[in-house]
Design a protein around this motif. Structure first.
Motif, PDB file in Angstrom:
ATOM      1  N   PRO A 157     -19.738  11.156  47.010  1.00 59.40           N
ATOM      2  CA  PRO A 157     -20.450  11.811  48.117  1.00 59.40           C
ATOM      3  C   PRO A 157     -19.652  12.935  48.766  1.00 59.40           C
ATOM      4  O   PRO A 157     -20.216  13.971  49.144  1.00 59.40           O
ATOM      5  CB  PRO A 157     -20.697  10.650  49.094  1.00 59.40           C
ATOM      6  CG  PRO A 157     -20.811   9.442  48.222  1.00 59.40           C
ATOM      7  CD  PRO A 157     -19.807   9.672  47.129  1.00 59.40           C
ATOM      8  N   ALA A 158     -18.329  12.754  48.902  1.00 58.77           N
ATOM      9  CA  ALA A 158     -17.501  13.809  49.504  1.00 58.77           C
ATOM     10  C   ALA A 158     -17.471  15.059  48.620  1.00 58.77           C
ATOM     11  O   ALA A 158     -17.583  16.187  49.114  1.00 58.77           O
ATOM     12  CB  ALA A 158     -16.090  13.305  49.751  1.00 58.77           C
ATOM     13  N   ASP A 159     -17.323  14.872  47.295  1.00 54.85           N
ATOM     14  CA  ASP A 159     -17.320  16.018  46.384  1.00 54.85           C
ATOM     15  C   ASP A 159     -18.699  16.676  46.335  1.00 54.85           C
ATOM     16  O   ASP A 159     -18.809  17.899  46.226  1.00 54.85           O
ATOM     17  CB  ASP A 159     -16.901  15.581  44.979  1.00 54.85           C
ATOM     18  CG  ASP A 159     -15.403  15.367  44.862  1.00 54.85           C
ATOM     19  OD1 ASP A 159     -14.661  15.948  45.685  1.00 54.85           O
ATOM     20  OD2 ASP A 159     -14.971  14.626  43.963  1.00 54.85           O
ATOM     21  N   SER A 219     -19.383  15.154  61.590  1.00 52.89           N
ATOM     22  CA  SER A 219     -19.505  13.868  60.893  1.00 52.89           C
ATOM     23  C   SER A 219     -18.459  13.830  59.776  1.00 52.89           C
ATOM     24  O   SER A 219     -17.288  13.620  60.051  1.00 52.89           O
ATOM     25  CB  SER A 219     -20.934  13.709  60.349  1.00 52.89           C
ATOM     26  OG  SER A 219     -21.114  12.446  59.773  1.00 52.89           O
ATOM     27  N   ASP A 220     -18.871  14.022  58.522  1.00 51.42           N
ATOM     28  CA  ASP A 220     -17.913  14.076  57.409  1.00 51.42           C
ATOM     29  C   ASP A 220     -18.566  14.715  56.199  1.00 51.42           C
ATOM     30  O   ASP A 220     -19.769  14.993  56.194  1.00 51.42           O
ATOM     31  CB  ASP A 220     -17.395  12.671  57.052  1.00 51.42           C
ATOM     32  CG  ASP A 220     -18.524  11.672  56.822  1.00 51.42           C
ATOM     33  OD1 ASP A 220     -19.583  12.077  56.297  1.00 51.42           O
ATOM     34  OD2 ASP A 220     -18.360  10.498  57.185  1.00 51.42           O
ATOM     35  N   LYS A 221     -17.763  14.962  55.147  1.00 51.29           N
ATOM     36  CA  LYS A 221     -18.300  15.617  53.953  1.00 51.29           C
ATOM     37  C   LYS A 221     -19.287  14.729  53.218  1.00 51.29           C
ATOM     38  O   LYS A 221     -20.186  15.231  52.525  1.00 51.29           O
ATOM     39  CB  LYS A 221     -17.152  16.039  53.026  1.00 51.29           C
ATOM     40  CG  LYS A 221     -16.436  17.303  53.491  1.00 51.29           C
ATOM     41  CD  LYS A 221     -15.426  17.782  52.476  1.00 51.29           C
ATOM     42  CE  LYS A 221     -14.912  19.182  52.844  1.00 51.29           C
ATOM     43  NZ  LYS A 221     -14.240  19.213  54.149  1.00 51.29           N
ATOM     44  N   ALA A 222     -19.145  13.417  53.331  1.00 50.20           N
ATOM     45  CA  ALA A 222     -20.124  12.527  52.701  1.00 50.20           C
ATOM     46  C   ALA A 222     -21.512  12.748  53.291  1.00 50.20           C
ATOM     47  O   ALA A 222     -22.515  12.750  52.567  1.00 50.20           O
ATOM     48  CB  ALA A 222     -19.701  11.069  52.865  1.00 50.20           C
ATOM     49  N   SER A 223     -21.596  12.973  54.599  1.00 51.49           N
ATOM     50  CA  SER A 223     -22.882  13.261  55.233  1.00 51.49           C
ATOM     51  C   SER A 223     -23.483  14.553  54.691  1.00 51.49           C
ATOM     52  O   SER A 223     -24.700  14.650  54.499  1.00 51.49           O
ATOM     53  CB  SER A 223     -22.723  13.365  56.753  1.00 51.49           C
ATOM     54  OG  SER A 223     -22.351  12.134  57.313  1.00 51.49           O
ATOM     55  N   VAL A 224     -22.619  15.530  54.427  1.00 48.73           N
ATOM     56  CA  VAL A 224     -23.093  16.781  53.814  1.00 48.73           C
ATOM     57  C   VAL A 224     -23.666  16.484  52.433  1.00 48.73           C
ATOM     58  O   VAL A 224     -24.694  17.034  52.028  1.00 48.73           O
ATOM     59  CB  VAL A 224     -21.960  17.811  53.727  1.00 48.73           C
ATOM     60  CG1 VAL A 224     -22.484  19.117  53.119  1.00 48.73           C
ATOM     61  CG2 VAL A 224     -21.362  18.084  55.094  1.00 48.73           C
ATOM     62  N   GLY A 225     -22.988  15.601  51.684  1.00 52.73           N
ATOM     63  CA  GLY A 225     -23.471  15.221  50.363  1.00 52.73           C
ATOM     64  C   GLY A 225     -24.829  14.554  50.426  1.00 52.73           C
ATOM     65  O   GLY A 225     -25.743  14.899  49.659  1.00 52.73           O
ATOM     66  N   PHE A 226     -25.007  13.589  51.331  1.00 51.58           N
ATOM     67  CA  PHE A 226     -26.298  12.917  51.481  1.00 51.58           C
ATOM     68  C   PHE A 226     -27.388  13.916  51.873  1.00 51.58           C
ATOM     69  O   PHE A 226     -28.504  13.872  51.349  1.00 51.58           O
ATOM     70  CB  PHE A 226     -26.207  11.808  52.535  1.00 51.58           C
ATOM     71  CG  PHE A 226     -25.206  10.738  52.218  1.00 51.58           C
ATOM     72  CD1 PHE A 226     -25.043  10.277  50.918  1.00 51.58           C
ATOM     73  CD2 PHE A 226     -24.400  10.192  53.214  1.00 51.58           C
ATOM     74  CE1 PHE A 226     -24.115   9.287  50.617  1.00 51.58           C
ATOM     75  CE2 PHE A 226     -23.469   9.210  52.926  1.00 51.58           C
ATOM     76  CZ  PHE A 226     -23.321   8.753  51.630  1.00 51.58           C
ATOM     77  N   TYR A 227     -27.056  14.803  52.787  1.00 51.69           N
ATOM     78  CA  TYR A 227     -28.011  15.802  53.259  1.00 51.69           C
ATOM     79  C   TYR A 227     -28.421  16.729  52.115  1.00 51.69           C
ATOM     80  O   TYR A 227     -29.602  17.068  51.968  1.00 51.69           O
ATOM     81  CB  TYR A 227     -27.378  16.602  54.398  1.00 51.69           C
ATOM     82  CG  TYR A 227     -28.324  17.490  55.166  1.00 51.69           C
ATOM     83  CD1 TYR A 227     -29.017  17.016  56.269  1.00 51.69           C
ATOM     84  CD2 TYR A 227     -28.512  18.822  54.803  1.00 51.69           C
ATOM     85  CE1 TYR A 227     -29.883  17.832  56.986  1.00 51.69           C
ATOM     86  CE2 TYR A 227     -29.365  19.648  55.506  1.00 51.69           C
ATOM     87  CZ  TYR A 227     -30.042  19.151  56.604  1.00 51.69           C
ATOM     88  OH  TYR A 227     -30.901  19.965  57.305  1.00 51.69           O
ATOM     89  N   THR A 228     -27.465  17.123  51.285  1.00 49.78           N
ATOM     90  CA  THR A 228     -27.748  18.026  50.171  1.00 49.78           C
ATOM     91  C   THR A 228     -28.649  17.366  49.138  1.00 49.78           C
ATOM     92  O   THR A 228     -29.583  17.991  48.609  1.00 49.78           O
ATOM     93  CB  THR A 228     -26.439  18.484  49.506  1.00 49.78           C
ATOM     94  OG1 THR A 228     -25.600  19.111  50.488  1.00 49.78           O
ATOM     95  CG2 THR A 228     -26.708  19.466  48.377  1.00 49.78           C
TER      96      THR A 228
END
Length: 489
Positions: A32-34, A230-239
């Protein structure tokens, strides 16, 4: 117009289906972070494209029909594009050197600035096919791009696990696809650069450029603020949720827009207000008749698809995001692909800039208020708030140049048909989750796919039957005529 719209929708839907599969498979190859880094890279490209290139492509579309016979038009388009590439590297490098951009985005910039050139060139190349009424070429360019990205990106993700290689590979494929069909009028000869044409493009396009910059900054702000708050994982979920919901609806809306916009431009250039009003009324009804049921359908079906398609770590966050993002996608795409036409056709793009500015302020304010409390869902909710504000503001602001028609009777029929479809889908919304909980793979997967096919096919059938019964857009005589022709064979 309906047939041409269907061609363009299919021309985007089939390649976009491949892009959808690519995005879902990447959830199994990237953490998720990547995936969040990958999403940030896409946001950077969209932002750079908005700053330098989007106005250029839209200005090309606006003036192609009237200026294509001018020998300097296409050379001016090409040479202006190359100048914009030069400007983008100069200004982005200066911004990074001046400390405007944080060091965290250094590696992304090295990939995303040249990547944006590839993306912008592809977008200009497919717009040329739309302007020339060549949907088959449009289809094949999108197919080559998305099949190529599927192969190259998944190989790079599997071999490296790096979002940077994934981004670079996808941009190179875009460039190759954009070079398949070159316009015969291109020339790099400086003597064919026409300053008057360039000035007309800029006069029309600079307000669009400002609006696109603000709008894309708002789009990118969702990701950047999620990263910071929030965090990069949230960006991953959003994407991922964006790919499932918003990109699906955007693909459909853009397909319709490809058919209706150039027609409206031709009529507007003839100065026939009554014909233009009739065309816009048809455009409004067609856009709503497809995007409204599609948005409701995606909201109810996509969570089930998420359970089947994405990696386990993504399922719950993505499923909860999709409903919110479907609502936001409907509002944003209807405004962009219908309401904004009022400003383009009336050559009042400066007022559109104001609308986009207000929308961006509402979106960022919503992000700052809602992300700390609700995370990625807060970002989606902020998009809905901004979409409502922009829709209302845009309709009111466009009235100063063109009063956009909203055919009330047709809209009422479309809403009724969509409600009937929603009533059919509502009892099935949790069916996949229950099946997956009660049946182990592979039967759980097989049964879930079956239920999802029933949802998609049944929902479309219910909407179509009610729309036919209500004679939406005078569809009944057309269908009866086609059936009669088939029986006569």
């Amino acid at each position: 117009m309906l047939r041409e719209s269907l061609v363009y929708i299919l021309s985007r839907a089939v390649p976009s289906g491949i892009a959808f599969v690519t995005g879902m498979v990447l959830t199994w190859l990237l953490t998720p972070a990547d995936y969040g880094v990958y999403g940030l890279g896409l946001a950077v490209v969209m932002l750079i494209a908005a700053v330098f290139f989007d106005w250029h492509g839209l200005s090309f579309m606006r003036f192609y029909q009237s200026e294509v016979e001018h020998p300097a038009f296409m050379p001016t388009i090409l040479q202006t594009f190359l100048l914009l590439c030069l400007c983008s590297i100069v200004f982005t490098g200066a911004a990074y050197a001046g400390g405007v951009l944080t060091p965290d985005y250094g590696a992304l910039l090295w990939i995303c600035v040249p990547g944006c050139w590839c993306y912008a060139w592809f977008e200009l190349a497919v717009r040329m096919q739309i302007a020339r009424f060549r949907p088959a070429y449009y289809f094949w360019m999108n197919m080559v791009r998305n099949v190529g990205i599927f192969i190259v990106v998944l190989m790079l993700a599997w071999a490296t696990g790096s979002p940077f290689y994934v981004l670079a590979g996808s941009f190179l494929v875009m460039l190759g696809a954009g070079l398949i069909y070159l316009h015969p009028g291109f020339s790099l000869s400086p003597g064919l650069f026409d300053r008057n044409i360039a000035a007309r493009l800029w006069a029309f396009g600079w307000p669009i450029a400002v609006g696109r910059i603000i709008g894309s900054f708002s789009f990118a702000a969702d990701r950047f603020l999620l990263d910071k708050l929030s965090d990069k994982a949230s960006v991953g979920f959003y994407t991922v949720a964006y790919s499932l919901a918003q990109m699906t609806i955007a693909t459909i809306a853009t397909g319709i827009d490809s058919a209706i916009y150039s027609r409206a431009v031709k009529i507007a250039d003839r100065n026939d207000p009554e014909a233009l009003r009739a065309q816009l009324s048809k455009s409004c009804a067609l856009m709503l008749a497809v995007t409204l049921p599609a948005s409701v359908g995606v909201a109810m079906v996509a969570p089930a698809l998420a359970r089947l398609a994405v990696a386990p770590d993504y399922v719950e966050p993505v499923s909860s995001l999709i409903v919110w993002m479907s609502a936001a996608a409907f509002l944003l795409n209807f405004r962009a692909n219908y309401v904004d036409h009022g400003f383009h056709l009336g050559n009042t793009t400066g007022r559109l800039t104001t609308v986009i500015t207000v929308m961006a302020i509402a979106n960022i304010a919503g992000d700052l208020l809602l992300i700390p409390r609700y995370g990625a869902i807060g970002a989606a909710q902020a998009s809905i708030i901004a979409g409502v504000v922009a829709m209302i503001h845009g309709v009111i602001a466009a009235r100063s140049s063109i009063v956009l028609p909203f055919p009330k009777a047709e809209i009422a029929k479309i809403v009724l048909a969509t409600l009937a479809m929603g009533a059919f889908l509502w009892p099935l919304r949790h069916a996949t989750a229950e099946i997956m909980a009660q049946h182990a793979p592979p039967w759980g997967i097989v049964l879930s796919i079956g239920v999802m096919l029933v949802q998609v096919g049944g929902g479309a059938a219910v909407f179509g039957a009610v729309a036919l019964g209500l004679n939406v857009m005078n569809l009944r005589p057309l269908v009866l005529a086609r059936l009669g022709a088939l029986r006569a064979r």
